[in-house]
Design a protein around this motif. Structure first.
Motif, PDB file in Angstrom:
ATOM      1  N   ILE A  46      11.300 -16.288  25.483  1.00 16.87           N
ATOM      2  CA  ILE A  46      12.742 -16.016  25.550  1.00 16.87           C
ATOM      3  C   ILE A  46      12.994 -14.600  26.033  1.00 16.87           C
ATOM      4  N   VAL A  47      12.268 -13.630  25.462  1.00 19.36           N
ATOM      5  CA  VAL A  47      12.466 -12.221  25.846  1.00 19.36           C
ATOM      6  C   VAL A  47      12.054 -12.003  27.296  1.00 19.36           C
ATOM      7  N   LEU A  48      10.966 -12.644  27.715  1.00 22.98           N
ATOM      8  CA  LEU A  48      10.522 -12.525  29.108  1.00 22.98           C
ATOM      9  C   LEU A  48      11.565 -13.102  30.066  1.00 22.98           C
ATOM     10  N   ASP A  49      12.108 -14.260  29.743  1.00 15.55           N
ATOM     11  CA  ASP A  49      13.141 -14.855  30.590  1.00 15.55           C
ATOM     12  C   ASP A  49      14.400 -13.987  30.598  1.00 15.55           C
ATOM     13  N   ALA A  50      14.667 -13.316  29.469  1.00 16.24           N
ATOM     14  CA  ALA A  50      15.841 -12.450  29.381  1.00 16.24           C
ATOM     15  C   ALA A  50      15.717 -11.250  30.313  1.00 16.24           C
ATOM     16  N   ILE A  51      14.541 -10.611  30.317  1.00 20.14           N
ATOM     17  CA  ILE A  51      14.393  -9.445  31.189  1.00 20.14           C
ATOM     18  C   ILE A  51      14.380  -9.866  32.653  1.00 20.14           C
ATOM     19  N   ASN A  52      13.787 -10.999  32.945  1.00 25.99           N
ATOM     20  CA  ASN A  52      13.783 -11.471  34.332  1.00 25.99           C
ATOM     21  C   ASN A  52      15.189 -11.841  34.801  1.00 25.99           C
ATOM     22  N   LEU A  53      15.995 -12.412  33.887  1.00 24.80           N
ATOM     23  CA  LEU A  53      17.386 -12.698  34.233  1.00 24.80           C
ATOM     24  C   LEU A  53      18.130 -11.398  34.517  1.00 24.80           C
ATOM     25  N   GLY A  54      17.952 -10.412  33.649  1.00 23.40           N
ATOM     26  CA  GLY A  54      18.610  -9.124  33.862  1.00 23.40           C
ATOM     27  C   GLY A  54      18.200  -8.457  35.163  1.00 23.40           C
ATOM     28  N   LEU A  55      16.906  -8.506  35.462  1.00 18.63           N
ATOM     29  CA  LEU A  55      16.422  -7.911  36.709  1.00 18.63           C
ATOM     30  C   LEU A  55      17.035  -8.590  37.924  1.00 18.63           C
ATOM     31  N   SER A  56      17.318  -9.867  37.822  1.00 18.89           N
ATOM     32  CA  SER A  56      17.925 -10.587  38.949  1.00 18.89           C
ATOM     33  C   SER A  56      19.408 -10.254  39.110  1.00 18.89           C
ATOM     34  N   ILE A  64      26.625  -2.993  33.262  1.00 17.73           N
ATOM     35  CA  ILE A  64      25.740  -3.267  32.130  1.00 17.73           C
ATOM     36  C   ILE A  64      26.391  -4.300  31.217  1.00 17.73           C
ATOM     37  N   LEU A  65      27.711  -4.220  31.060  1.00 22.97           N
ATOM     38  CA  LEU A  65      28.431  -5.162  30.213  1.00 22.97           C
ATOM     39  C   LEU A  65      28.255  -6.596  30.703  1.00 22.97           C
ATOM     40  N   TYR A  66      28.424  -6.812  32.001  1.00 20.09           N
ATOM     41  CA  TYR A  66      28.300  -8.158  32.556  1.00 20.09           C
ATOM     42  C   TYR A  66      26.876  -8.697  32.371  1.00 20.09           C
ATOM     43  N   VAL A  67      25.884  -7.882  32.701  1.00 15.02           N
ATOM     44  CA  VAL A  67      24.489  -8.330  32.579  1.00 15.02           C
ATOM     45  C   VAL A  67      24.151  -8.608  31.116  1.00 15.02           C
ATOM     46  N   THR A  68      24.634  -7.760  30.217  1.00 19.00           N
ATOM     47  CA  THR A  68      24.395  -7.964  28.787  1.00 19.00           C
ATOM     48  C   THR A  68      24.973  -9.293  28.319  1.00 19.00           C
ATOM     49  N   LYS A  69      26.182  -9.623  28.759  1.00 18.91           N
ATOM     50  CA  LYS A  69      26.798 -10.894  28.361  1.00 18.91           C
ATOM     51  C   LYS A  69      25.962 -12.084  28.836  1.00 18.91           C
ATOM     52  N   CYS A  70      25.463 -12.004  30.055  1.00 19.39           N
ATOM     53  CA  CYS A  70      24.633 -13.099  30.576  1.00 19.39           C
ATOM     54  C   CYS A  70      23.338 -13.236  29.795  1.00 19.39           C
ATOM     55  N   VAL A  71      22.707 -12.113  29.496  1.00 15.82           N
ATOM     56  CA  VAL A  71      21.432 -12.121  28.781  1.00 15.82           C
ATOM     57  C   VAL A  71      21.616 -12.603  27.345  1.00 15.82           C
ATOM     58  N   THR A  72      22.634 -12.096  26.653  1.00 13.51           N
ATOM     59  CA  THR A  72      22.835 -12.490  25.261  1.00 13.51           C
ATOM     60  C   THR A  72      23.207 -13.968  25.151  1.00 13.51           C
ATOM     61  N   ARG A  73      23.934 -14.483  26.112  1.00 16.67           N
ATOM     62  CA  ARG A  73      24.258 -15.918  26.098  1.00 16.67           C
ATOM     63  C   ARG A  73      22.979 -16.747  26.213  1.00 16.67           C
ATOM     64  N   MET A  74      22.104 -16.347  27.120  1.00 12.52           N
ATOM     65  CA  MET A  74      20.861 -17.089  27.300  1.00 12.52           C
ATOM     66  C   MET A  74      19.990 -17.025  26.042  1.00 12.52           C
ATOM     67  N   ILE A  75      19.864 -15.828  25.436  1.00 11.49           N
ATOM     68  CA  ILE A  75      19.052 -15.702  24.229  1.00 11.49           C
ATOM     69  C   ILE A  75      19.657 -16.527  23.094  1.00 11.49           C
ATOM     70  N   THR A  76      20.955 -16.477  22.967  1.00 10.25           N
ATOM     71  CA  THR A  76      21.627 -17.258  21.920  1.00 10.25           C
ATOM     72  C   THR A  76      21.325 -18.741  22.068  1.00 10.25           C
ATOM     73  N   ARG A  77      21.451 -19.253  23.280  1.00  5.05           N
ATOM     74  CA  ARG A  77      21.203 -20.677  23.540  1.00  5.05           C
ATOM     75  C   ARG A  77      19.766 -21.053  23.159  1.00  5.05           C
ATOM     76  N   ARG A  78      18.828 -20.191  23.511  1.00  3.81           N
ATOM     77  CA  ARG A  78      17.416 -20.498  23.252  1.00  3.81           C
ATOM     78  C   ARG A  78      17.097 -20.418  21.753  1.00  3.81           C
ATOM     79  N   LEU A  79      17.735 -19.503  21.028  1.00  2.00           N
ATOM     80  CA  LEU A  79      17.485 -19.406  19.589  1.00  2.00           C
ATOM     81  C   LEU A  79      18.106 -20.576  18.837  1.00  2.00           C
ATOM     82  N   ILE A  80      19.165 -21.140  19.384  1.00  3.31           N
ATOM     83  CA  ILE A  80      19.709 -22.374  18.806  1.00  3.31           C
ATOM     84  C   ILE A  80      18.684 -23.497  18.936  1.00  3.31           C
TER      85      ILE A  80
END
Length: 438
Positions: A290-300, A308-324
């Protein structure tokens, strides 16, 4: 860094200053470690930005006036027999004129008298009031002396203004020379993480791995770390600023390594999380992915025009979905995002500026919504930290993972300055397991 670079910065600041004004910068004082033993000296970043001068007991005054148009004045230590014996060769005044390209250089111990000549008749003095008490004391003593001057021609500045908003904006967008140094600092930091992977084995102590990292820094000319190195194994990885680095690392644990070098004042800041025995367990692999996919998403996503706000929202949404999906978070995705439920497992910011300070200066805008521009340098560091007492499936308890890279915003996207430090699961395992077979 060339003299031309420092001159360009001084001229840029002088162009912003009002007529009949001066800007005053102080070198960092020596900091005592114990009794008469000092910590290794580290220059004030703003003073370094305009001088590249690494001695204490120094100040730089930039003047914009009819008498001293775009003038630079340095106050620094005398080069005496005593300083040469105890401290080595101090630059002194004569050498400062040529080596630092200043217009005037006076001994530090004459500052109180000589600076009055330059401040007299100025309207504004730019000074970082409240930053260093010793600097405030010196300036206010000089101003008081001018106020009490016997001569009718004594006319002290009538206003103190702050140069930090200007200077910190200047520092935010890096020049080509700065980018090159940050690129080198990132590379050395990444190589140190690679060394850590090649040296790590069960039953080592955290401080032994820290020593291997510091060796790699020094081997490439970066004598100091840019911050206290974190070697956090097992549940220690759930402590964000853990740096006791004293635990014995055990097979089956992960170790979170947050370490960056400082090169000519510029910082690297890299984190990798690796298995002590060279192989991720199934739960560790799930969280790490999950963390690896998060950093790769941010890098893209990081590029000019993004925030930073926009990228953070995208990353946190992805992490949230995966932790569910892992049943670590429970509920509807939108409701969890709205309530910031992820904060108990990812509680720090995704990114911060990087430069002469590891948490560098510069305005982030409102809630990190500043639009990114080419030349800005920042980290990206998603993480997931599940403390041992969390109410989650027990196989995930005590797992702490962070992956961090340093990036330069370019005209087309970003350049990863720390890409040499491997972060792919299979690559890490292959490197560590093959190392053990040698």
């Amino acid at each position: 860094m060339t003299k031309k670079e420092f001159l360009h910065r001084r001229k840029a600041l002088l162009s912003k200053m009002t007529p009949s004004s001066g800007a005053l910068f102080f070198a960092a004082p020596v900091v005592i470690r114990s009794k008469d033993s000092a910590y290794p000296y580290r220059q004030n970043s703003d003073f370094w930005y305009f001088t590249g001068f690494n001695e204490s007991e120094a100040a730089l005054l930039l003047i914009k006036s009819a008498t001293y148009q775009n003038c630079s004045v340095l106050f620094n230590r005398r080069s005496t027999f005593r300083t040469q014996v105890w401290l080595g060769n101090c630059l002194g005044q004569e050498a400062a004129l040529s080596q630092l390209s200043v217009d005037y250089a006076f001994p530090w111990d004459t500052m109180s008298n000589n600076i009055c000549l330059f401040l007299n008749s100025l309207k504004i003095i730019y000074h970082a009031q409240g930053q260093d008490s010793f600097a405030d004391t010196i300036l206010f003593s000089v101003l008081d002396k001018l106020h009490k001057g016997a001569s009718r021609k004594s006319s002290p500045p009538i206003r103190i203004a702050d140069w930090r908003p200007w200077v910190h904006e200047m520092r935010l967008v890096k020049s080509k020379a700065e980018q090159d140094l940050l690129r080198k600092a990132g590379r050395i930091s990444a190589l140190a993480h690679q060394r850590a992977m090649s040296c790590l084995s069960p039953d080592m102590y955290e401080y032994q791995l820290e020593g291997e990292i510091q060796y790699e820094f020094s081997r490439y000319g970066a004598r100091f770390s840019s911050y206290n190195t974190i070697i956090a194994s097992g549940k220690n990885a759930c402590i964000l600023h853990y740096n006791n680095n004293e635990k014995q690392m055990k097979s089956g644990e992960l170790v979170l390594i947050d370490a960056g070098c400082e090169l000519q004042g510029y910082a690297g800041d890299v984190t990798r999380t690796i298995p002590v025995n060279g192989a991720f367990t199934t739960p560790q692999r799930a969280i790490y992915s999950i963390v690896l996919d998060a950093i790769n998403l941010g890098l893209s996503l990081y590029k000019p025009g993004a925030t930073i706000l926009y990228v953070t929202k995208c990353v946190t949404r992805m992490i949230t979905r995966r932790l569910i999906q892992l049943k670590i978070l429970h509920g509807h995705e939108e409701a969890l995002i709205e309530s910031d439920a992820l904060n108990k497992f990812f509680m720090h910011k995704l990114s911060h500026w990087l430069g002469l300070d590891v948490h560098d200066v510069g305005n982030y805008g409102t809630n990190y919504n500043r639009v990114l521009e080419p030349g800005m340098v920042l980290t990206i560091e998603p993480g997931i930290y599940i403390p041992p007492d969390a109410n989650v499936p027990k196989e995930y308890l005590g797992i702490g993972i962070r992956i961090e890279d340093d990036i330069l915003i370019t005209k087309d996207g970003n350049e990863n300055l720390t890409v040499l430090a491997e972060k792919d699961i299979r690559t890490i395992e292959t490197l560590m397991i093959n190392k053990k077979k040698l």
